[in-house]
Write an enzyme that holds these catalytic residues in place. Structure first.
Site, PDB file in Angstrom:
ATOM      1  N   GLU A   1       0.938  -1.329  -0.058  1.00 26.72           N
ATOM      2  CA  GLU A   1      -0.105   0.008  -0.140  1.00 26.72           C
ATOM      3  C   GLU A   1       0.829   1.264  -0.072  1.00 26.72           C
ATOM      4  O   GLU A   1       1.973   1.181   0.567  1.00 26.72           O
ATOM      5  CB  GLU A   1      -0.942   0.179   1.186  1.00 26.72           C
ATOM      6  CG  GLU A   1      -0.235  -0.085   2.398  1.00 26.72           C
ATOM      7  CD  GLU A   1      -1.238  -0.335   3.662  1.00 26.72           C
ATOM      8  OE1 GLU A   1      -1.937  -1.395   3.681  1.00 26.72           O
ATOM      9  OE2 GLU A   1      -1.236   0.276   4.648  1.00 26.72           O
TER      10      GLU A   1
ATOM     11  N   CYS B   1       2.940   8.170   1.651  1.00 28.91           N
ATOM     12  CA  CYS B   1       3.617   7.372   2.672  1.00 28.91           C
ATOM     13  C   CYS B   1       3.667   6.036   1.913  1.00 28.91           C
ATOM     14  O   CYS B   1       3.074   5.401   1.237  1.00 28.91           O
ATOM     15  CB  CYS B   1       2.431   7.430   3.744  1.00 28.91           C
ATOM     16  SG  CYS B   1       2.739   5.862   4.870  1.00 28.91           S
TER      17      CYS B   1
ATOM     18  N   CYS C   1       5.424  -7.580   7.543  1.00 21.93           N
ATOM     19  CA  CYS C   1       6.717  -7.011   8.373  1.00 21.93           C
ATOM     20  C   CYS C   1       6.881  -8.173   9.454  1.00 21.93           C
ATOM     21  O   CYS C   1       5.894  -8.976   9.869  1.00 21.93           O
ATOM     22  CB  CYS C   1       5.955  -5.849   9.213  1.00 21.93           C
ATOM     23  SG  CYS C   1       7.141  -5.092  10.045  1.00 21.93           S
TER      24      CYS C   1
ATOM     25  N   CYS D   1       4.202  -5.931  15.812  1.00 21.67           N
ATOM     26  CA  CYS D   1       3.662  -5.289  17.034  1.00 21.67           C
ATOM     27  C   CYS D   1       2.323  -5.553  17.014  1.00 21.67           C
ATOM     28  O   CYS D   1       1.340  -6.128  15.994  1.00 21.67           O
ATOM     29  CB  CYS D   1       3.784  -3.674  16.550  1.00 21.67           C
ATOM     30  SG  CYS D   1       5.426  -3.272  16.284  1.00 21.67           S
TER      31      CYS D   1
ATOM     32  N   CYS E   1      -0.712  -3.658  15.032  1.00 26.36           N
ATOM     33  CA  CYS E   1      -0.477  -3.334  13.646  1.00 26.36           C
ATOM     34  C   CYS E   1      -1.003  -4.419  12.816  1.00 26.36           C
ATOM     35  O   CYS E   1      -0.479  -5.381  12.920  1.00 26.36           O
ATOM     36  CB  CYS E   1       0.903  -3.005  13.638  1.00 26.36           C
ATOM     37  SG  CYS E   1       1.266  -2.862  11.783  1.00 26.36           S
TER      38      CYS E   1
ATOM     39  N   SER F   1       9.302   4.848  16.700  1.00 26.14           N
ATOM     40  CA  SER F   1       8.041   4.296  17.279  1.00 26.14           C
ATOM     41  C   SER F   1       8.334   3.807  18.559  1.00 26.14           C
ATOM     42  O   SER F   1       8.663   2.640  18.785  1.00 26.14           O
ATOM     43  CB  SER F   1       7.266   3.290  16.282  1.00 26.14           C
ATOM     44  OG  SER F   1       6.954   3.978  15.140  1.00 26.14           O
TER      45      SER F   1
ATOM     46  N   CYS G   1      -2.376   2.064   9.270  1.00 28.43           N
ATOM     47  CA  CYS G   1      -1.292   1.054   8.808  1.00 28.43           C
ATOM     48  C   CYS G   1      -1.576  -0.116   8.734  1.00 28.43           C
ATOM     49  O   CYS G   1      -2.213  -0.731   9.605  1.00 28.43           O
ATOM     50  CB  CYS G   1      -0.062   1.463  10.078  1.00 28.43           C
ATOM     51  SG  CYS G   1       0.450   3.159  10.336  1.00 28.43           S
TER      52      CYS G   1
HETATM   53  N1  SAH Z   1       7.584  -0.100  10.765  1.00 28.36           N
HETATM   54  C1  SAH Z   1       7.700   1.289  11.011  1.00 28.36           C
HETATM   55  C2  SAH Z   1       7.238   2.201  10.073  1.00 28.36           C
HETATM   56  C3  SAH Z   1       5.625   1.552   9.595  1.00 28.36           C
HETATM   57  S1  SAH Z   1       4.445   1.718  10.593  1.00 28.36           S
HETATM   58  C4  SAH Z   1       7.310   1.632  12.313  1.00 28.36           C
HETATM   59  O1  SAH Z   1       6.807   0.819  13.382  1.00 28.36           O
HETATM   60  O2  SAH Z   1       7.773   2.797  12.933  1.00 28.36           O
HETATM   61  C5  SAH Z   1       4.243   3.476  10.889  1.00 28.36           C
HETATM   62  C6  SAH Z   1       3.489   4.180  12.225  1.00 28.36           C
HETATM   63  O3  SAH Z   1       2.248   3.325  12.505  1.00 28.36           O
HETATM   64  C7  SAH Z   1       4.306   3.514  13.581  1.00 28.36           C
HETATM   65  O4  SAH Z   1       4.541   4.621  14.398  1.00 28.36           O
HETATM   66  C8  SAH Z   1       3.365   2.428  14.008  1.00 28.36           C
HETATM   67  O5  SAH Z   1       3.265   2.184  15.265  1.00 28.36           O
HETATM   68  C9  SAH Z   1       1.878   3.256  13.841  1.00 28.36           C
HETATM   69  N2  SAH Z   1       0.881   2.065  13.684  1.00 28.36           N
HETATM   70  C10 SAH Z   1       0.714   0.862  13.334  1.00 28.36           C
HETATM   71  N3  SAH Z   1      -0.555   0.291  13.528  1.00 28.36           N
HETATM   72  C11 SAH Z   1      -1.160   1.347  13.966  1.00 28.36           C
HETATM   73  C12 SAH Z   1      -2.738   1.317  14.770  1.00 28.36           C
HETATM   74  N4  SAH Z   1      -3.318   0.262  14.396  1.00 28.36           N
HETATM   75  N5  SAH Z   1      -2.970   2.590  14.799  1.00 28.36           N
HETATM   76  C13 SAH Z   1      -2.160   3.697  15.012  1.00 28.36           C
HETATM   77  N6  SAH Z   1      -0.819   3.481  14.578  1.00 28.36           N
HETATM   78  C14 SAH Z   1      -0.403   2.444  14.186  1.00 28.36           C
HETATM   79 FE1  SF4 Z   2       6.146  -3.421  11.464  1.00 27.64          FE
HETATM   80 FE2  SF4 Z   2       5.843  -0.887  12.165  1.00 27.64          FE
HETATM   81 FE3  SF4 Z   2       3.716  -2.408  12.071  1.00 27.64          FE
HETATM   82 FE4  SF4 Z   2       5.358  -2.699  13.926  1.00 27.64          FE
HETATM   83  S1  SF4 Z   2       4.203  -0.931  13.492  1.00 27.64           S
HETATM   84  S2  SF4 Z   2       4.513  -4.599  12.732  1.00 27.64           S
HETATM   85  S3  SF4 Z   2       7.386  -2.353  12.732  1.00 27.64           S
HETATM   86  S4  SF4 Z   2       4.924  -2.078  10.315  1.00 27.64           S
END
Ligand code: SAH
Ligand code: SF4
Length: 359
Positions: free
Chosen positions: A101, A114, A121, A125, A128, A228, A345
Site C-alpha cells: 500500500e 507514505c 513485516c 507489533c 498493527c 515508534s 497502517c
Molecule cells: N515499521 C515502522 C514504520 C511503519 S508503521 C514503524 O513501526 O515505525 C508507521 C507507524 O504507524 C508506527 O508509528 C506504528 O506504530 C503506527 N501504527 C501501526 N499500527 C497502528 C494502528 N493500528 N493505529 C495507529 N498507529 C499504528
Molecule cells: Fe512492523 Fe511498524 Fe507494524 Fe510494528 S508498527 S509491525 S514495525 S509495520
C-alpha cells in the site's frame, strides 16, 4: 540471485546507470537522458521517448519483456479516497503478485506520500495489521521508487501545479530491517535531477532497529528519524512491540541519544495511544524522564482499531499531551485523516472489505 535474471532500471542509482550503459557501449552522457525520463518525467514506456540514437538502440535491445532490463510499473488493484478527498490510498500489485500500500495525503497545502518498505513485516507489533500478517519479503529499491512515481503521477492529475515534496517511510514494513534498499531508494528519490524530494522532507520511521539507528548516526544520514516508542518501561513496551526484547528500551534510548549527539538532529518519537496500555499520567511522567536531554518531538497517534485494542479516550490523550508539553517537549497529535478509508497502517491490505466505505 540468478545472474541472468532481469534487473529493474528503477533499482539503479545514477552512477550505476552510467556503468550499466557503459557496459553496453553507451557513453555516460546518455545516462542523464535516461535518468530524467525515468525519474523526472516518470515515463513508463521508454520506446516512445525522444532519445538520441545510441540510447534508443540500447533500449530497444535491452529493455522489455524477455530482455535484460525492465521498468518497475506496479499495477493499481484498488484505490480508495477519504470522504474529505484529501487522502488516497492505493493497493499496488508488484511483479510477483505481492500487494503493498501507498498513501497520498494532501493537507495544509502540503502533499506527502507514505511509502511501504516491505511486503508484510517481521516485527509483529500487536496493534498493527501489517505486523499480524507476518513478513513476506523486502522490497527492492525500484519498488520503493515506483510508489513515489505513482503518487506523483496521481498528484499531477489532481492538480498539475502541485509538487510532491514530502515522504514518510511509514507504510507497510520496517524500513531499517531493509536498510540497504531503503537508503538506495531514498538516494534516488532525493536526486535533484529526478524526483527531487529534499532529504530534510523525508522521514524514516522505525520500530527501534538499533543497528539501523546507529548506522544513520555514523553516516550522518540526511533523512529525518522517527522512532515508534509506545512504551515508557521495558515491560510496557515489550507487551506492544515484541522486538523490544531484541533491542531493549534502554539500548534504544542510548542509540537515540548517540544519534542526537552525532547528527545534531531532532528525533520524532511516535506514540500510538492505546487505552489502558500506555496512556496513563504515570506513563506520561516516565516518558518525560526517559527523553530527558533529547531533542525530541512527540507525535501522538490515535489508535486505528485493528484487533481487540481500543484507542484512548481523547481526555487521557490530551492529559498525556499536556504533561509532555509542560516538560518542554513539542507534542502534537497526528491527524486522523483518512481513517474513514482504512488508511491506518496495514489496514487496507489486511481487510479489503474496508472498500465499502464511501469515497
Ligand atoms: N515499521 C515502522 C514504520 C511503519 S508503521 C514503524 O513501526 O515505525 C508507521 C507507524 O504507524 C508506527 O508509528 C506504528 O506504530 C503506527 N501504527 C501501526 N499500527 C497502528 C494502528 N493500528 N493505529 C495507529 N498507529 C499504528
Ligand atoms: Fe512492523 Fe511498524 Fe507494524 Fe510494528 S508498527 S509491525 S514495525 S509495520
Amino acid at each position: 540471485m540468478d545472474a541472468t535474471a532481469p534487473s529493474s532500471l528503477h533499482d539503479f542509482g545514477f552512477s550505476e546507470m552510467v556503468d550499466v550503459l557503459a557496459a553496453g557501449g553507451v557513453i555516460a552522457h546518455h545516462a542523464k537522458a535516461l535518468w530524467r525520463a525515468l525519474h523526472r518525467d516518470g515515463r513508463q514506456d521508454l520506446t516512445s521517448c525522444d532519445f538520441l540514437p545510441p540510447l534508443k538502440r540500447w533500449i530497444d535491445a535491452n529493455v522489455g519483456e524477455g530482455k535484460a532490463f525492465f521498468l518497475d510499473a506496479p499495477e493499481v488493484v484498488d484505490e480508495i479516497h477519504s470522504s474529505d478527498g484529501l487522502t488516497r490510498k492505493f493497493l499496488l500489485r508488484l511483479g510477483d503478485g505481492q500487494v503493498i500500500e501507498t498513501v497520498l495525503m494532501g493537507y495544509d497545502g502540503r502533499h506527502t506520500v507514505c511509502v511501504s518498505s516491505q511486503a508484510g513485516c517481521a516485527m509483529g507489533c500487536v496493534f498493527c495489521a501489517t505486523g499480524q500478517m507476518g513478513f513476506v519479503r523486502h522490497l527492492r529499491p525500484g519498488e520503493i521508487v515506483a510508489q513515489v512515481l505513482h503518487a506523483r503521477r496521481i498528484l499531477k492529475q489532481i492538480d498539475p501545479r502541485k509538487r510532491l515534496r514530502n515522504l514518510v517511510m511509514m507504510g507497510m514494513g520496517e524500513p531499517l530491517h531493509n536498510i540497504n534498499a531503503v537508503m538506495q531508494a531514498l538516494d534516488i528519490i532525493s536526486d535533484v535531477r529526478g524526483i527531487n524530494i529534499g532529504p530534510s522532507k523525508i522521514a524514516i520511521s522505525t520500530v527501534g532497529v538499533v543497528p539501523g539507528i546507529r548506522r544513520m548516526a555514523e553516516e550522518d544520514s540526511p533523512y529525518r528519524l522517527a522512532v515508534s516508542l509506545h512504551g515508557s518501561t521495558e515491560e510496557e513496551r515489550a507487551a506492544l512491540v515484541p522486538v523490544s526484547q531484541r533491542w531493549p528500551l534502554e539500548m534504544l534510548i542510548g542509540a537515540c541519544r548517540e544519534y542526537g549527539r552525532k547528527t545534531g538532529k531532532r528525533i520524532f518519537f511516535e506514540w500510538t495511544l492505546i487505552e489502558g496500555k500506555n496512556d496513563s499520567p504515570e506513563t506520561a511522567a516516565r516518558l518525560v524522564d526517559l527523553l530527558d536531554g533529547i531533542d525530541a518531538h512527540i507525535n501522538l497517534i490515535p489508535l486505528n482499531p485493528t484487533s481487540g485494542f481500543a484507542g484512548s479516550a481523547s481526555r487521557s490523550g490530551h492529559a498525556f499531551q499536556k504533561t509532555l508539553r509542560a516538560a518542554g517537549f513539542p507534542c502534537t497529535f497526528r491527524q486522523r485523516r483518512g481513517i474513514d478509508v482504512a488508511a491506518g497502517c496495514g489496514m487496507l491490505k489486511a481487510d479489503r472489505r474496508a472498500r465499502s466505505v464511501p469515497g
